[in-house]
Every structure is written in structure tokens, then in C-alpha cells.
Design a protein around this motif. Sequence first.
Motif, mmCIF file in Angstrom:
data_model
loop_
_atom_site.group_PDB
_atom_site.id
_atom_site.type_symbol
_atom_site.label_atom_id
_atom_site.label_comp_id
_atom_site.label_asym_id
_atom_site.label_seq_id
_atom_site.Cartn_x
_atom_site.Cartn_y
_atom_site.Cartn_z
ATOM 1 N N ARG A 1 -3.309 4.128 0.685
ATOM 2 C CA ARG A 1 -3.186 2.756 0.193
ATOM 3 C C ARG A 1 -4.287 1.897 0.782
ATOM 4 O O ARG A 1 -4.456 1.806 1.984
ATOM 5 N N LEU A 2 -5.031 1.247 -0.108
ATOM 6 C CA LEU A 2 -6.133 0.386 0.287
ATOM 7 C C LEU A 2 -5.691 -1.065 0.386
ATOM 8 O O LEU A 2 -6.024 -1.757 1.354
ATOM 9 N N ILE A 3 -4.941 -1.530 -0.602
ATOM 10 C CA ILE A 3 -4.589 -2.944 -0.648
ATOM 11 C C ILE A 3 -3.348 -3.132 -1.509
ATOM 12 O O ILE A 3 -3.081 -2.351 -2.418
ATOM 13 N N TYR A 4 -2.605 -4.200 -1.200
ATOM 14 C CA TYR A 4 -1.430 -4.592 -1.965
ATOM 15 C C TYR A 4 -1.649 -6.032 -2.395
ATOM 16 O O TYR A 4 -2.080 -6.859 -1.596
ATOM 17 N N GLY A 5 -1.382 -6.320 -3.655
ATOM 18 C CA GLY A 5 -1.559 -7.684 -4.112
ATOM 19 C C GLY A 5 -1.160 -7.869 -5.556
ATOM 20 O O GLY A 5 -0.539 -6.987 -6.166
ATOM 21 N N HIS A 6 -1.549 -9.010 -6.092
ATOM 22 C CA HIS A 6 -1.225 -9.338 -7.476
ATOM 23 C C HIS A 6 -1.925 -8.358 -8.408
ATOM 24 O O HIS A 6 -3.080 -7.982 -8.195
ATOM 25 N N ILE A 7 -1.235 -7.968 -9.450
ATOM 26 C CA ILE A 7 -1.738 -6.937 -10.366
ATOM 27 C C ILE A 7 -3.087 -7.311 -10.972
ATOM 28 O O ILE A 7 -3.940 -6.441 -11.192
ATOM 29 N N VAL A 8 -3.330 -8.594 -11.213
ATOM 30 C CA VAL A 8 -4.619 -9.015 -11.782
ATOM 31 C C VAL A 8 -5.743 -8.712 -10.790
ATOM 32 O O VAL A 8 -6.787 -8.161 -11.166
ATOM 33 N N ASP A 9 -5.533 -9.043 -9.513
ATOM 34 C CA ASP A 9 -6.537 -8.750 -8.490
ATOM 35 C C ASP A 9 -6.720 -7.247 -8.313
ATOM 36 O O ASP A 9 -7.848 -6.759 -8.196
ATOM 37 N N LEU B 1 8.277 -6.484 -6.184
ATOM 38 C CA LEU B 1 8.012 -7.832 -6.675
ATOM 39 C C LEU B 1 7.277 -7.766 -8.007
ATOM 40 O O LEU B 1 6.293 -7.043 -8.129
ATOM 41 N N PRO B 2 7.738 -8.529 -8.999
ATOM 42 C CA PRO B 2 7.029 -8.524 -10.283
ATOM 43 C C PRO B 2 5.619 -9.063 -10.112
ATOM 44 O O PRO B 2 5.390 -10.034 -9.389
ATOM 45 N N GLY B 3 4.671 -8.404 -10.731
ATOM 46 C CA GLY B 3 3.288 -8.861 -10.689
ATOM 47 C C GLY B 3 2.476 -8.337 -9.529
ATOM 48 O O GLY B 3 1.289 -8.605 -9.430
ATOM 49 N N ASN B 4 3.088 -7.565 -8.620
ATOM 50 C CA ASN B 4 2.362 -7.015 -7.482
ATOM 51 C C ASN B 4 2.256 -5.505 -7.601
ATOM 52 O O ASN B 4 3.094 -4.859 -8.220
ATOM 53 N N ALA B 5 1.209 -4.963 -6.982
ATOM 54 C CA ALA B 5 0.980 -3.521 -7.045
ATOM 55 C C ALA B 5 0.166 -3.078 -5.832
ATOM 56 O O ALA B 5 -0.429 -3.892 -5.134
ATOM 57 N N ASP B 6 0.153 -1.764 -5.613
ATOM 58 C CA ASP B 6 -0.663 -1.140 -4.571
ATOM 59 C C ASP B 6 -1.865 -0.477 -5.234
ATOM 60 O O ASP B 6 -1.758 0.056 -6.341
ATOM 61 N N LEU B 7 -2.986 -0.483 -4.521
ATOM 62 C CA LEU B 7 -4.180 0.222 -4.976
ATOM 63 C C LEU B 7 -4.479 1.329 -3.979
ATOM 64 O O LEU B 7 -4.632 1.065 -2.775
ATOM 65 N N PHE B 8 -4.521 2.546 -4.466
ATOM 66 C CA PHE B 8 -4.786 3.714 -3.635
ATOM 67 C C PHE B 8 -6.163 4.294 -3.972
ATOM 68 O O PHE B 8 -6.595 4.236 -5.130
ATOM 69 N N VAL B 9 -6.813 4.867 -2.949
ATOM 70 C CA VAL B 9 -8.078 5.578 -3.137
ATOM 71 C C VAL B 9 -8.008 6.892 -2.368
ATOM 72 O O VAL B 9 -7.179 7.052 -1.473
ATOM 73 N N ASP B 10 -8.885 7.818 -2.693
ATOM 74 C CA ASP B 10 -8.960 9.068 -1.944
ATOM 75 C C ASP B 10 -9.332 8.773 -0.499
ATOM 76 O O ASP B 10 -10.127 7.869 -0.218
ATOM 77 N N GLN B 11 -8.768 9.554 0.404
ATOM 78 C CA GLN B 11 -9.044 9.391 1.834
ATOM 79 C C GLN B 11 -10.547 9.426 2.117
ATOM 80 O O GLN B 11 -11.050 8.632 2.912
ATOM 81 N N ALA B 12 -11.267 10.311 1.435
ATOM 82 C CA ALA B 12 -12.703 10.451 1.666
ATOM 83 C C ALA B 12 -13.487 9.195 1.281
ATOM 84 O O ALA B 12 -14.553 8.934 1.836
ATOM 85 N N ASP B 13 -12.963 8.418 0.344
ATOM 86 C CA ASP B 13 -13.636 7.203 -0.126
ATOM 87 C C ASP B 13 -13.084 5.924 0.514
ATOM 88 O O ASP B 13 -13.556 4.827 0.202
ATOM 89 N N PHE B 14 -12.111 6.074 1.403
ATOM 90 C CA PHE B 14 -11.405 4.902 1.911
ATOM 91 C C PHE B 14 -12.335 3.900 2.595
ATOM 92 O O PHE B 14 -12.290 2.704 2.301
ATOM 93 N N LYS B 15 -13.163 4.352 3.504
ATOM 94 C CA LYS B 15 -14.040 3.440 4.261
ATOM 95 C C LYS B 15 -14.996 2.705 3.330
ATOM 96 O O LYS B 15 -15.195 1.491 3.455
ATOM 97 N N LYS B 16 -15.594 3.420 2.404
ATOM 98 C CA LYS B 16 -16.512 2.800 1.446
ATOM 99 C C LYS B 16 -15.785 1.749 0.607
ATOM 100 O O LYS B 16 -16.289 0.642 0.398
ATOM 101 N N ALA B 17 -14.593 2.104 0.137
ATOM 102 C CA ALA B 17 -13.800 1.176 -0.683
ATOM 103 C C ALA B 17 -13.382 -0.044 0.135
ATOM 104 O O ALA B 17 -13.461 -1.177 -0.348
#
Length: 73
Positions: free
Chosen positions: A3-11, A44-60
Motif C-alpha cells: 500500500r502506497l497511499i490511502y485517499g479520495h478516489i479522485v486523487d 468510507l465512500p469515496g476513499n480507496a487504497d493505491l498499491f504498487v509492487d514492492q520493487a517500485d515502491f520507493k520510486k512511486a
Amino acid sequence: MKRLIYGHIVDIQMYKSILEKEGIKCFVKNEFEQAANAGFGAGLPGNADLFVDQADFKKAEDLINSLNENDKL
């Protein structure tokens, strides 16, 4: 995936698009939508998590932080 970030689905969708343009594979997890589709209410409605591969985490992470810093200017 990490998991990289949690926030509003638009973001989250904006970040996903930017990261994918940089060649970083992403996955969006929206627990509220998934629970609603299954007949339950969670998250929560309108919120989501964004996941990335572990290998790309730092770059992301660096890219997201850079975007957020530029928004503060």
C-alpha cells in the motif's frame, strides 16, 4: 503489492494514471465499493487504497511526494 497511499478516489485515480505513465504497475482497492457490491457496508465512500509492487515502491513514493510538494507551492 504494498500500500502506497490511502485517499479520495479522485486523487487515487490521478496518482495511478501518473504512476502508470512512469511504468509503475498499480492496483486500486476500494473496500466500500467491494462491500457494497457484496451487500455489506464497510469503509468510507469515496476513499480507496493505491498499491504498487514492492520493487517500485520507493520510486512511486518519491514521485507522489514530489507531486504533493509541488502542489504546496
